[in-house]
Design a protein around this motif. Structure first.
Motif, PDB file in Angstrom:
ATOM      1  N   ALA A 152       0.859  -1.181   0.000  1.00  0.00           N
ATOM      2  CA  ALA A 152       0.000   0.000   0.000  1.00  0.00           C
ATOM      3  C   ALA A 152       0.901   1.238   0.000  1.00  0.00           C
ATOM      4  O   ALA A 152       2.073   1.160   0.356  1.00  0.00           O
ATOM      5  CB  ALA A 152      -0.902  -0.013   1.224  1.00  0.00           C
ATOM      6  N   ILE A 205      -0.735  -0.390  -3.974  1.00  0.00           N
ATOM      7  CA  ILE A 205      -1.974  -1.119  -4.243  1.00  0.00           C
ATOM      8  C   ILE A 205      -3.142  -0.591  -3.395  1.00  0.00           C
ATOM      9  O   ILE A 205      -2.934  -0.018  -2.328  1.00  0.00           O
ATOM     10  CB  ILE A 205      -1.798  -2.622  -4.000  1.00  0.00           C
ATOM     11  N   GLN A 206      -4.311  -0.794  -3.915  1.00  0.00           N
ATOM     12  CA  GLN A 206      -5.520  -0.261  -3.290  1.00  0.00           C
ATOM     13  C   GLN A 206      -6.575  -1.355  -3.152  1.00  0.00           C
ATOM     14  O   GLN A 206      -6.319  -2.506  -3.434  1.00  0.00           O
ATOM     15  CB  GLN A 206      -6.077   0.875  -4.153  1.00  0.00           C
ATOM     16  N   GLU A 207      -7.759  -0.899  -2.786  1.00  0.00           N
ATOM     17  CA  GLU A 207      -8.863  -1.841  -2.568  1.00  0.00           C
ATOM     18  C   GLU A 207      -9.098  -2.738  -3.782  1.00  0.00           C
ATOM     19  O   GLU A 207      -9.375  -3.919  -3.654  1.00  0.00           O
ATOM     20  CB  GLU A 207     -10.134  -1.063  -2.235  1.00  0.00           C
ATOM     21  N   ARG A 208      -8.936  -2.144  -4.966  1.00  0.00           N
ATOM     22  CA  ARG A 208      -9.185  -2.920  -6.180  1.00  0.00           C
ATOM     23  C   ARG A 208      -8.270  -4.147  -6.252  1.00  0.00           C
ATOM     24  O   ARG A 208      -8.704  -5.243  -6.563  1.00  0.00           O
ATOM     25  CB  ARG A 208      -8.965  -2.025  -7.404  1.00  0.00           C
ATOM     26  N   VAL A 236      -6.852  -5.558  -3.725  1.00  0.00           N
ATOM     27  CA  VAL A 236      -7.220  -6.468  -2.639  1.00  0.00           C
ATOM     28  C   VAL A 236      -8.317  -7.409  -3.114  1.00  0.00           C
ATOM     29  O   VAL A 236      -8.339  -8.596  -2.796  1.00  0.00           O
ATOM     30  CB  VAL A 236      -7.667  -5.670  -1.391  1.00  0.00           C
ATOM     31  N   CYS A 240       2.203  -6.594   4.151  1.00  0.00           N
ATOM     32  CA  CYS A 240       1.042  -7.255   4.778  1.00  0.00           C
ATOM     33  C   CYS A 240      -0.058  -7.531   3.757  1.00  0.00           C
ATOM     34  O   CYS A 240      -0.544  -8.649   3.626  1.00  0.00           O
ATOM     35  CB  CYS A 240       0.442  -6.370   5.867  1.00  0.00           C
ATOM     36  N   VAL A 241      -0.446  -6.464   3.070  1.00  0.00           N
ATOM     37  CA  VAL A 241      -1.625  -6.576   2.211  1.00  0.00           C
ATOM     38  C   VAL A 241      -1.381  -7.577   1.078  1.00  0.00           C
ATOM     39  O   VAL A 241      -2.214  -8.465   0.833  1.00  0.00           O
ATOM     40  CB  VAL A 241      -2.025  -5.194   1.646  1.00  0.00           C
ATOM     41  N   ILE A 252      -1.298 -11.201   2.314  1.00  0.00           N
ATOM     42  CA  ILE A 252      -2.601 -11.759   2.702  1.00  0.00           C
ATOM     43  C   ILE A 252      -3.449 -12.068   1.467  1.00  0.00           C
ATOM     44  O   ILE A 252      -4.103 -13.104   1.396  1.00  0.00           O
ATOM     45  CB  ILE A 252      -3.356 -10.809   3.667  1.00  0.00           C
ATOM     46  N   ILE A 253      -3.394 -11.178   0.475  1.00  0.00           N
ATOM     47  CA  ILE A 253      -4.213 -11.459  -0.709  1.00  0.00           C
ATOM     48  C   ILE A 253      -3.566 -12.533  -1.581  1.00  0.00           C
ATOM     49  O   ILE A 253      -4.185 -13.041  -2.515  1.00  0.00           O
ATOM     50  CB  ILE A 253      -4.527 -10.180  -1.528  1.00  0.00           C
TER      51      ILE A 253
END
Lengths: 507, 446
Positions: B34, B67-70, B72, B102-103, B106-107
């Motif tokens: 992120a 990276i963003q919500e998209r 994720v 982290c992000v 996890i994804i």
């Protein structure tokens, strides 16, 4: 506006259609007006930046009698090591006491990612309450709980009855918004929902009728001066001085606000922002809930902007004449003091980079000092700044470069190589590129320095004079330090990696 | 055990990894993270690393996929591929290291396969899984070394006699990383060794690529980089030696002897160097003697630090400076099995002192540990208090020093109140620097 009834504030991409990509010129931007860049603007190549967690912690770390509990991986909130300097000096300037900010981390690990972090959070809240006995615990949720689906608000509701501190959730899941200014909404949201009630034991039972009237009069002359940590104490003092000259009392909020005194923000006659990027969420809430009108225009950086800021406030209280007298006297004194610097600055070329309002207001100030503006970089763009661009366009004769970017020094270096300014003003950790190019530099924001009001104009001028008088640190550095960019990049168009509707080329 | 960590004195795995990669010569980190990760790391360095931020391509210059919500929801592989391609066009580097966060962990992005596409094109690019939840800065540092050893170093090359690699100091996490590495290099070169330290301006990627030719790896830490040493041994067959960070003459003497033994060097040569270095050291100390006595500069001490510093400083204070370090606090997150070796390092001191050892991640608990040893304030006419005292720790331990009326010096992270460039405390010269700094802190108002 009923945002505060929700658990989390909306992100600014949705609420304000804020964007972070544009490359072009001031003239080009004004033609585009509000559609200059679009909501899901992107870069094909990008550099690291900050997220809303940083400015949010910048505010929260200043709060006395508060424990910051970061719910996330161990690194999130490390920025507090830097912000701690502000907490220490800020506390010392206000109360004569140096104290470290107090932040904790639930330090989520691999096992927590799999099984969830709610129990850990629960335990941490209870232990923090017992160990430190704070008035408030701000639970700051970072990315990990946001992805694994921890119900942070649920935990807080469940645990609050067992805990004497008031627990305030602040949602800072960095991946959810690319507009870090959402931080201000997140903190205001948490404070607004939980901390604005007058403490029950704060009642004076023996108050006389006269005292009541006196109090009422005082409140009718008290204004909220909002500071989200973009001003240091020295700037608060300057603005309080100017407001005091109009017979107004200031209630500074929310940085360094004692929890038991936060309610005062709901009793003032007027809320005054120094920057719409920061405060629109709160002032609109205060108006809706407590019928406190607000002023959300002009940032008091620069002579004309400070004049306008004062006039707006004076007009609200019917103090126009007093304001004109104040402005006349202040500007006369200031202009006289500036004369020696203005001759020196005349025609020197300057480039500024900062949050949108700050960048534009500072550029305006620099134009007043006689600098030629060659470029402005803003961290984002939203509707509030339209008038600022118009002001600047009128004040500055030449066309100049505008770049909207969440820092992205690669675009900056490309522009600086071509524009070759004499001096560059950048934000924290944002002056390195210009320094390594040998350009004189100065930090555009530092809570230890004066920037705001008339005093700020003079002090900034004094500092710029000093930097320009001897820029050899940067000049020597540039001969011996490398920047990490390819020759090919310096030859490329600076906004090459802005995709879709951002750049002028896409018109 | 506490359910939180108070003012963590380290970043996450990504933080340590990013710092390490930016400290390698001509090496570019590419964060798959992120947007805020790089900034948080940068601000942390700004606040804690002795005024050092970044490096050649560090700070907010670090390439990051933001990276963003998209992503994720839909995965970040496409964005990473685009980001790497862009980096190769814009950023000048010889080695690129993709670091996950982290992000993206996890994804579950398939980073390795994206990276391998670029490797196939002949690009020097490797990756490390450095999700923040995997550990702290020191772990991230270890992970970078591991990927470097596994995926960058040339394999199957001949060992060269007298060639050694040294690591065990995490860049920026130890504000004195450069000075310490340089000084360790300096004393080892005195032995006639050829030294690769990876992270200083004397090191190059060409030499790093040949690091498997070393006959010995020296890890100057009981904890940091030990896993990487195992990986190195597995992949390249080079043995390793773990030693504490040598600060001052006593520790440096032992350090040199242990290296000499491991490499079967000529005893008389080593002893000759030790004698020479001690002579040099005490030549500088000698004129201090009068004032050291007249000003009564001996102190009780509390030592608070990471796994490297807490033990190493204690040894120096006790056995070279002749102070009384009575409490040693390790502020790292440590596994139970890692603790005995650290405790042991603080015992067996030549002075005969047996300091109390505490493993404590919450700095505000140190006073409690201290009060368990002896009173920190006078309570009556005759009171054997903890004083005159010195707190050797981080800048977060200033409140403690103030509370007990002690002088203070920041050495372990965070070092917010000092500017650190080439200063280091390792080796013989480091002992002189440290003596200067400790005593200067005492006589500040003289």
């Amino acid at each position: 506006m009923t945002y505060l009834e929700n658990k989390e504030p909306p992100k600014r991409e949705d609420r304000l259609k804020t964007c972070i990509t544009y490359g072009g010129t001031i003239c080009g931007l004004s033609k585009k007006s509000k559609s200059c860049c679009i909501n899901d603007s992107e870069r094909g190549f990008s550099q690291g930046s900050i997220c809303l967690l940083l400015p949010a912690l910048g505010m929260i770390n200043s709060l006395p009698d508060n424990v910051v509990l970061l719910h996330g991986a161990i690194g999130c909130g490390g920025c507090s090591h830097s912000q701690n300097a502000n907490a220490r000096s800020g506390g010392n300037l206000r109360w004569g006491k140096v104290k470290d900010a107090l932040w904790l981390s639930t330090a989520l690990n691999e096992a927590d990612v799999i099984s969830g972090g709610e129990i850990k959070l629960e335990k941490a809240i209870i232990e923090a309450d017992r160990n430190y006995r704070p008035a408030t615990i701000t639970v700051v949720a970072a990315c990990v709980p946001g992805i694994i689906g921890d119900d942070v608000d649920g935990v807080i509701e469940r645990i609050q009855p067992q805990v004497s501190a008031r627990i305030i959730p602040v949602h800072c899941e960095g991946f959810k918004t690319k507009i870090w200014a959402t931080a201000y909404d997140a903190v205001y949201h948490g404070i607004g929902r939980s901390l604005l009630e007058k403490p029950e034991n704060n009642k004076n039972l023996n108050i006389s009728e006269f005292e009541k009237l006196e109090e009422k009069y005082k409140l009718s002359r008290t204004v909220n001066l909002l500071n989200v940590s973009s001003m240091g104490r020295v700037d608060e003092v300057e603005l309080s001085r100017l407001l005091g000259a109009l017979g107004l009392e200031t209630n500074i909020f929310p940085v360094f606000s004692k929890p038991e005194e936060m309610y005062k923000v709901t009793h003032a006659a007027l809320s005054i922002s120094t920057c719409p990027t920061h405060d629109d969420y709160l002032v609109k809430f205060l108006e809706e809930k407590f019928q406190i009108p607000y002023i959300l225009r002009h940032m008091p950086i620069g002579i004309e902007n400070t004049n306008k800021w004062i006039r707006d406030i004076a007009a609200f209280f019917g103090l126009e004449q007093q304001a004109e007298k104040l402005i006349k006297e202040e500007t006369r004194e200031l202009e006289a003091a500036l004369s020696e610097f203005k001759a020196f600055f005349k025609g020197k070329r300057v480039f500024v980079s900062a949050g949108e309002f700050r960048a534009l207001a500072t550029a305006y100030l620099l134009a007043e000092l006689g600098f030629e503006i060659v470029g402005v970089r803003s961290f984002h763009h939203d509707e509030f700044a339209e008038t600022e661009y118009e002001k600047l366009e009128k004040a500055v004769k030449n066309d100049f470069t505008i770049n909207i970017a969440n820092v992205q020094p690669f675009e900056e270096v490309n522009l600086l190589k071509k524009l070759k300014p004499d001096v560059f003003l950048g934000h924290w950790n944002g002056n390195g590129t210009a320094s390594k190019l040998g350009i004189a530099t100065h930090v555009i924001y530092n809570t230890g320095l004066s920037y705001i009001g008339y005093k700020g104009v003079y002090e900034l001028a004094r500092r710029l004079y000093r930097q320009l008088k001897n820029p050899l640190f940067n000049k020597k550095l540039s001969k011996n330090a490398r920047l990490p960019y390819t020759e090919q990049w310096y030859k490329s168009e600076p906004f090459k990696y802005i995709k879709n509707q951002g750049g002028e080329a896409d018109e | 055990m506490s359910s939180f960590i108070e003012r963590p004195r380290y970043l996450c795995a990504l933080g340590g990894a990013m710092a390490a990669v930016t400290a390698l010569p001509d090496t570019i980190p590419i964060l798959h993270a992120a947007a805020g990760c790089a900034g948080n790391i940068t601000w942390t360095q700004n606040g804690g690393s002795g005024l050092q931020v970044g490096g050649y391509c560090g700070g907010l210059s670090v390439p990051s996929s933001n990276i963003q919500e998209r992503e994720v929801v839909f995965g970040g592989d496409v964005r990473l591929r685009e980001q790497i391609a862009g980096t190769l066009e814009v950023i000048e580097g010889k080695l690129f290291v993709v670091l996950t966060s982290c992000v993206t962990e996890i994804i579950g992005d398939d980073v390795k396969s994206v990276v391998s596409e670029f490797q196939d094109e002949g690009i020097d690019i490797i990756s490390a899984e450095t999700g923040g939840f995997k550990g702290n800065s020191y772990h991230g540092y270890d992970l970078v070394l591991q990927t470097l050893f596994k995926n960058y170093l040339e394999r199957g090359i001949d060992k060269v006699k007298g060639r050694v690699n040294v690591w065990g100091i995490a860049p920026y996490q130890d504000a004195f990383w450069r000075g310490n590495l340089e000084e360790v290099r300096h004393v080892l070169e005195k032995l006639g060794l050829e030294v690769n330290t990876f992270f200083t301006s004397h090191d190059t990627l060409e030499k790093i690529k040949q690091a498997a030719s070393a006959e010995l790896n020296i890890v100057i830490s009981d904890i940091y980089g030990v896993e990487a040493a195992n990986v190195f041994e597995e992949v390249h067959g080079t043995p390793y030696l773990v030693t504490p960070l040598p600060i001052g003459p006593s520790a440096s003497d032992s350090f040199l002897r242990s290296i000499a033994e491991a490499l079967s060097l000529d005893d008389s040569v080593v002893e000759g160097i030790i004698e020479q270095e001690n002579k040099h050291y005490y030549n500088y100390i000698e004129p201090l003697t009068e004032c050291y006595n007249d000003l009564d500069l001996q102190r009780y001490a509390v030592v608070i630090g990471d796994a490297n510093y807490a033990a190493a400083l204690t040894k120096f204070l006790s056995d070279d400076l002749g102070w009384l370090p009575e409490l040693v606090v390790f502020t790292d997150q440590l596994r139970e099995e890692q603790k005995p070796v650290l405790t042991q390092r603080t015992q067996g001191l030549e002075s005969g002192l047996q300091p109390k050892v505490a493993f404590e991640t919450n700095g505000s608990e140190v006073l409690r540990h201290l009060n368990e040893i002896r009173p920190t304030y006078s309570s009556g006419k005759y009171s054997d208090v903890f004083g005159p005292a010195f707190v050797v720790g981080s800048s977060l331990d200033r409140e403690l020093a103030q509370t007990i009326g002690a002088a203070h010096l920041s050495i372990s992270f965070p070092v917010a109140n000092r500017a650190v460039l080439d200063r280091g405390y390792a080796g013989y010269r480091g002992g002189l620097r440290l003596t200067e700094d400790l005593l200067s802190a005492i006589i500040l108002a003289r």
